[in-house]
Scaffold this motif. Structure first.
Motif, PDB file in Angstrom:
ATOM      1  N   ALA A  72      12.059  49.960  -1.032  1.00 36.73           N
ATOM      2  CA  ALA A  72      12.658  51.220  -0.264  1.00 36.73           C
ATOM      3  C   ALA A  72      13.896  50.702  -0.462  1.00 36.73           C
ATOM      4  CB  ALA A  72      12.216  51.027   1.048  1.00 36.73           C
ATOM      5  N   THR A  73      14.691  49.900  -0.393  1.00 35.07           N
ATOM      6  CA  THR A  73      16.421  49.721  -0.781  1.00 35.07           C
ATOM      7  C   THR A  73      16.330  50.508  -2.119  1.00 35.07           C
ATOM      8  OG1 THR A  73      16.287  47.895   0.670  1.00 35.07           O
ATOM      9  CG2 THR A  73      18.077  48.290  -0.978  1.00 35.07           C
ATOM     10  N   GLY A  74      15.623  50.375  -2.962  1.00 30.81           N
ATOM     11  CA  GLY A  74      16.566  50.304  -4.118  1.00 30.81           C
ATOM     12  C   GLY A  74      15.807  52.065  -4.904  1.00 30.81           C
ATOM     13  N   LEU A  75      14.592  52.646  -3.829  1.00 28.21           N
ATOM     14  CA  LEU A  75      14.345  54.429  -4.463  1.00 28.21           C
ATOM     15  C   LEU A  75      14.990  54.712  -3.841  1.00 28.21           C
ATOM     16  CD1 LEU A  75      10.241  53.818  -2.972  1.00 28.21           C
ATOM     17  CD2 LEU A  75      11.475  54.376  -5.088  1.00 28.21           C
ATOM     18  N   SER A  76      15.430  54.068  -2.322  1.00 32.91           N
ATOM     19  CA  SER A  76      17.038  55.170  -1.119  1.00 32.91           C
ATOM     20  C   SER A  76      17.990  54.571  -1.882  1.00 32.91           C
ATOM     21  CB  SER A  76      17.411  54.431   0.198  1.00 32.91           C
ATOM     22  OG  SER A  76      17.958  53.215  -0.499  1.00 32.91           O
ATOM     23  N   THR A  77      18.746  54.032  -2.794  1.00 35.73           N
ATOM     24  CA  THR A  77      19.786  53.940  -3.737  1.00 35.73           C
ATOM     25  C   THR A  77      19.792  54.481  -5.445  1.00 35.73           C
ATOM     26  OG1 THR A  77      19.984  50.778  -3.294  1.00 35.73           O
ATOM     27  CG2 THR A  77      21.187  52.285  -4.957  1.00 35.73           C
ATOM     28  N   ALA A  78      18.714  54.963  -5.170  1.00 39.38           N
ATOM     29  CA  ALA A  78      18.856  56.098  -6.117  1.00 39.38           C
ATOM     30  C   ALA A  78      19.292  57.487  -6.230  1.00 39.38           C
ATOM     31  CB  ALA A  78      17.155  55.925  -6.681  1.00 39.38           C
ATOM     32  N   LEU A  79      19.189  57.714  -5.127  1.00 34.70           N
ATOM     33  CA  LEU A  79      19.798  58.710  -4.213  1.00 34.70           C
ATOM     34  C   LEU A  79      21.176  58.695  -3.910  1.00 34.70           C
ATOM     35  CD1 LEU A  79      17.121  59.448  -1.790  1.00 34.70           C
ATOM     36  CD2 LEU A  79      17.613  60.341  -3.991  1.00 34.70           C
ATOM     37  N   LEU A  80      21.813  57.947  -4.059  1.00 32.66           N
ATOM     38  CA  LEU A  80      23.321  57.657  -4.149  1.00 32.66           C
ATOM     39  C   LEU A  80      23.879  58.901  -4.971  1.00 32.66           C
ATOM     40  CD1 LEU A  80      24.273  53.972  -3.368  1.00 32.66           C
ATOM     41  CD2 LEU A  80      23.933  55.936  -1.716  1.00 32.66           C
ATOM     42  N   PRO A  81      24.067  58.610  -5.973  1.00 30.96           N
ATOM     43  CA  PRO A  81      24.920  59.170  -7.321  1.00 30.96           C
ATOM     44  C   PRO A  81      24.440  60.705  -6.475  1.00 30.96           C
ATOM     45  CG  PRO A  81      22.570  57.688  -8.902  1.00 30.96           C
ATOM     46  CD  PRO A  81      22.838  57.819  -6.751  1.00 30.96           C
ATOM     47  N   PHE A  82      23.379  61.483  -6.083  1.00 33.54           N
ATOM     48  CA  PHE A  82      23.228  62.459  -5.454  1.00 33.54           C
ATOM     49  C   PHE A  82      24.117  63.066  -3.681  1.00 33.54           C
ATOM     50  CE2 PHE A  82      19.741  61.373  -8.244  1.00 33.54           C
ATOM     51  CZ  PHE A  82      20.362  62.637  -9.497  1.00 33.54           C
ATOM     52  N   ASP A  83      24.414  61.774  -3.585  1.00 29.80           N
ATOM     53  CA  ASP A  83      25.489  62.120  -1.974  1.00 29.80           C
ATOM     54  C   ASP A  83      26.657  62.666  -2.367  1.00 29.80           C
ATOM     55  OD1 ASP A  83      25.619  62.177   0.205  1.00 29.80           O
ATOM     56  OD2 ASP A  83      25.294  59.974   0.749  1.00 29.80           O
ATOM     57  N   HIS A  84      27.276  63.510  -1.948  1.00 35.03           N
ATOM     58  CA  HIS A  84      28.473  64.024  -1.992  1.00 35.03           C
ATOM     59  C   HIS A  84      29.368  64.093  -0.986  1.00 35.03           C
ATOM     60  CE1 HIS A  84      27.487  64.825  -5.897  1.00 35.03           C
ATOM     61  NE2 HIS A  84      26.299  65.958  -6.385  1.00 35.03           N
ATOM     62  N   THR A  85      28.558  63.694  -0.204  1.00 31.68           N
ATOM     63  CA  THR A  85      29.273  63.074   1.607  1.00 31.68           C
ATOM     64  C   THR A  85      30.096  62.452   1.395  1.00 31.68           C
ATOM     65  OG1 THR A  85      26.912  64.307   2.397  1.00 31.68           O
ATOM     66  CG2 THR A  85      28.589  63.469   3.533  1.00 31.68           C
ATOM     67  N   PRO A  86      31.359  62.175   1.675  1.00 31.08           N
ATOM     68  CA  PRO A  86      32.018  61.059   1.114  1.00 31.08           C
ATOM     69  C   PRO A  86      31.874  60.675   2.923  1.00 31.08           C
ATOM     70  CG  PRO A  86      33.640  63.018   1.954  1.00 31.08           C
ATOM     71  CD  PRO A  86      31.699  63.519   1.634  1.00 31.08           C
ATOM     72  N   ALA A  87      32.155  59.435   2.334  1.00 30.69           N
ATOM     73  CA  ALA A  87      31.951  58.257   3.376  1.00 30.69           C
ATOM     74  C   ALA A  87      33.014  57.966   4.405  1.00 30.69           C
ATOM     75  CB  ALA A  87      31.157  56.857   3.255  1.00 30.69           C
ATOM     76  N   THR A  88      33.427  58.131   5.777  1.00 32.37           N
ATOM     77  CA  THR A  88      34.284  57.550   6.788  1.00 32.37           C
ATOM     78  C   THR A  88      33.565  57.095   7.757  1.00 32.37           C
ATOM     79  OG1 THR A  88      33.680  60.543   8.096  1.00 32.37           O
ATOM     80  CG2 THR A  88      35.269  60.315   5.923  1.00 32.37           C
ATOM     81  N   PRO A  89      33.391  55.785   7.294  1.00 29.02           N
ATOM     82  CA  PRO A  89      33.561  54.717   8.032  1.00 29.02           C
ATOM     83  C   PRO A  89      34.359  54.172   8.973  1.00 29.02           C
ATOM     84  CG  PRO A  89      33.997  53.738   6.482  1.00 29.02           C
ATOM     85  CD  PRO A  89      33.727  55.262   5.951  1.00 29.02           C
ATOM     86  N   ASN A  90      33.480  54.696  10.607  1.00 31.57           N
ATOM     87  CA  ASN A  90      34.299  53.864  11.767  1.00 31.57           C
ATOM     88  C   ASN A  90      34.021  52.679  12.525  1.00 31.57           C
ATOM     89  OD1 ASN A  90      32.548  54.921  13.533  1.00 31.57           O
ATOM     90  ND2 ASN A  90      33.185  56.943  12.904  1.00 31.57           N
ATOM     91  N   VAL A  91      34.372  52.114  13.644  1.00 28.80           N
ATOM     92  CA  VAL A  91      33.953  50.916  13.765  1.00 28.80           C
ATOM     93  C   VAL A  91      32.333  51.425  14.781  1.00 28.80           C
ATOM     94  CG1 VAL A  91      34.042  48.935  15.551  1.00 28.80           C
ATOM     95  CG2 VAL A  91      35.828  49.607  14.754  1.00 28.80           C
ATOM     96  N   THR A  92      32.127  51.871  15.399  1.00 30.05           N
ATOM     97  CA  THR A  92      31.415  52.817  16.161  1.00 30.05           C
ATOM     98  C   THR A  92      29.732  53.065  14.424  1.00 30.05           C
ATOM     99  OG1 THR A  92      32.222  53.919  17.949  1.00 30.05           O
ATOM    100  CG2 THR A  92      29.769  54.800  17.171  1.00 30.05           C
ATOM    101  N   ALA A  93      29.913  53.396  13.740  1.00 26.62           N
ATOM    102  CA  ALA A  93      29.477  53.902  12.781  1.00 26.62           C
ATOM    103  C   ALA A  93      29.138  52.821  12.115  1.00 26.62           C
ATOM    104  CB  ALA A  93      29.766  54.300  11.733  1.00 26.62           C
ATOM    105  N   VAL A  94      30.043  51.400  11.719  1.00 29.83           N
ATOM    106  CA  VAL A  94      29.459  50.424  11.495  1.00 29.83           C
ATOM    107  C   VAL A  94      28.403  49.850  12.601  1.00 29.83           C
ATOM    108  CG1 VAL A  94      30.984  48.572  10.482  1.00 29.83           C
ATOM    109  CG2 VAL A  94      31.214  50.667   9.819  1.00 29.83           C
ATOM    110  N   VAL A  95      28.998  49.115  12.963  1.00 27.12           N
ATOM    111  CA  VAL A  95      27.930  48.577  14.360  1.00 27.12           C
ATOM    112  C   VAL A  95      27.056  49.336  14.503  1.00 27.12           C
ATOM    113  CG1 VAL A  95      27.837  47.658  16.902  1.00 27.12           C
ATOM    114  CG2 VAL A  95      30.463  47.141  16.122  1.00 27.12           C
ATOM    115  N   ALA A  96      26.441  50.314  14.376  1.00 28.89           N
ATOM    116  CA  ALA A  96      24.879  50.922  14.656  1.00 28.89           C
ATOM    117  C   ALA A  96      24.301  51.122  13.381  1.00 28.89           C
ATOM    118  CB  ALA A  96      25.565  53.007  14.887  1.00 28.89           C
ATOM    119  N   VAL A  97      24.738  50.878  11.694  1.00 27.02           N
ATOM    120  CA  VAL A  97      23.730  50.524  11.409  1.00 27.02           C
ATOM    121  C   VAL A  97      23.576  49.697  10.786  1.00 27.02           C
ATOM    122  CG1 VAL A  97      25.892  50.715   9.320  1.00 27.02           C
ATOM    123  CG2 VAL A  97      23.568  51.775   8.919  1.00 27.02           C
TER     124      VAL A  97
END
Length: 320
Positions: A187-212
Motif C-alpha cells: 500500500a505504501t508503494g501504491l500510494s507513493t506513486a501518486l505523489l508526483p501528481f499531488d501538487h498540494t504543498p505540504a505545510t506541516p505543523n506540530v498538530t498535523a505531524v503528531v496526528a499523522v
C-alpha cells in the motif's frame, strides 16, 4: 469476558474510533495523498517490527494478491477518507465507515458467499441505507450530500471489496502480522506513486505531524495486533462488537475535541445505520457441522486499519 479483555476492547474502540479525528487534524498541514503515504509507511514499519518480534516472516509468493488487497483495503480507502474529510466532519465519517458491512452483504449476495438472502437481512440493508440517506438529507439545502460524502461511502465500499477478496486469497496464508505488514508495504508503494501528481504543498505543523504519526503507528499498526489478541482470547464475536462503538467514539470525539455540530438528524441517522447493520448480521441457524469452532490460524485481520472489522461489527477475520 475477562477484565483484561474488556480493557482491550475499550482501547481498540478508542483507537479505531479516533482515526477520523487524527485524519481531521492531519489535514491542517498535509494533503490527503501525503497523509495516505505516511500512514501506510508508519503502519507498515510498526507491523514489520512486531512481525520480527513475533518471529513471523514476510510471505514470498503472495505479492500479487497483496497488491490487490492493499489497493482496496488500504491505499484507496485511506485516500478517500482523507479526501472526504476535507468537507465532511470526522464524526459523520466514522458513521459512514459503519456502512462497510452493508456493502459486504451486497457483495456476498452477488457472489453467493454470505449465506441465504433472508427477508430480515434484506430489511437490514434497506434500513441501513435509509439511515445514510437520513444523515445526508439530500432533499434539504443544508444536507450533507457532497462529493466528499460520496468519497467516504466509496471508502466503505472499498473495504467491503477488499474483505471479499482477502477472504478468498489471503486468509490463513501465513503469519497474520507479517502478511498485514507486507500488505501495508504494498500500500505504501501504491500510494507513493501518486505523489508526483499531488501538487498540494505540504505545510506541516506540530498538530498535523503528531496526528499523522499517531494515525500510522497506533491507528493503523497497533490496532491490528490488539484486535488479533481480542479474537484469540475472547473470540470473534466479542471482537466484532467493537465495530458498533466506532461511530459513537468518532461522533463524540468530533463534538468534544473539534466542536463539530451534532444535529438530531445525524444522531437518529447513526442509530438507524447501526440498527440496519445489526439486522444484516442475523444469520439463520447453522447446522451442527457449521457450529464447530474455527481454527485459530484462520483468523486474519483483513484490513489493518482496520478489520475483518467489517466497519461496524462484522466478522473479525481481518483489516480497517
Amino acid at each position: 469476558m475477562t477484565g483484561r479483555g474488556g480493557m482491550r476492547m475499550g482501547a481498540l474502540a478508542l483507537l479505531w474510533g479516533s482515526v477520523f479525528l487524527w485524519i481531521e487534524l492531519a489535514l491542517t498541514g498535509l494533503s490527503p495523498v501525503q497523509i495516505t503515504v505516511i500512514r501506510c509507511a508508519l503502519g507498515a514499519l510498526t507491523l514489520l517490527v512486531l512481525a520480527r518480534v513475533n518471529g513471523q516472516r514476510l510471505p514470498r509468493r503472495l505479492w500479487g494478491h497483496l497488491a490487490v488487497a492493499a489497493f482496496f483495503c488500504n491505499a484507496l480507502p485511506f485516500l478517500l477518507f482523507a479526501v472526504g474529510q476535507q468537507t465532511v466532519d470526522s464524526g459523520v465519517a466514522g458513521v459512514l465507515n459503519a456502512t462497510t458491512p452493508l456493502f459486504s452483504l451486497l457483495i456476498g449476495f452477488a457472489l453467493r458467499t454470505d449465506g441465504p438472502v433472508t427477508p430480515v437481512r434484506v430489511l437490514g440493508l434497506v434500513v441501513g441505507f435509509a439511515g445514510v440517506t437520513l444523515i445526508f438529507a439530500p432533499w434539504q439545502q443544508q444536507g450533507l450530500l457532497s462529493l466528499g460524502a460520496l468519497a467516504l461511502l466509496g471508502a466503505a465500499a472499498g473495504y467491503a471489496v477488499a474483505f471479499a477478496y482477502m477472504g478468498r486469497n489471503l486468509v490463513g496464508k501465513g503469519g497474520p502480522i507479517a502478511v498485514s505488514a507486507a500488505q501495508l508495504v504494498a500500500a505504501t508503494g501504491l500510494s507513493t506513486a501518486l505523489l508526483p501528481f499531488d501538487h498540494t504543498p505540504a505545510t506541516p505543523n506540530v498538530t498535523a505531524v503528531v496526528a499523522v504519526v499517531v494515525l500510522g503507528v497506533f491507528g493503523t499498526g497497533f490496532t491490528f495486533v490488539l484486535n488479533y489478541r481480542i479474537i484469540e482470547d475472547e473470540g470473534p464475536t466479542s471482537a466484532a462488537t467493537v465495530g458498533y462503538l466506532l461511530p459513537v467514539v468518532s461522533v463524540a470525539l468530533g463534538a468534544l475535541v473539534l466542536d463539530e455540530p451534532l444535529s438530531p438528524r445525524t444522531v437518529v441517522g447513526m442509530a438507524v445505520v447501526l440498527a440496519g447493520v445489526a439486522l444484516t448480521r442475523l444469520a439463520p441457524a447453522r447446522s451442527a457441522a457449521d457450529k464447530r469452532p474455527p481454527e485459530r490460524t484462520g483468523h486474519y485481520q483483513l484490513s489493518v486499519m482496520s478489520t475483518e472489522r467489517d466497519g461496524a461489527g462484522g466478522r473479525s477475520t481481518d483489516h480497517r
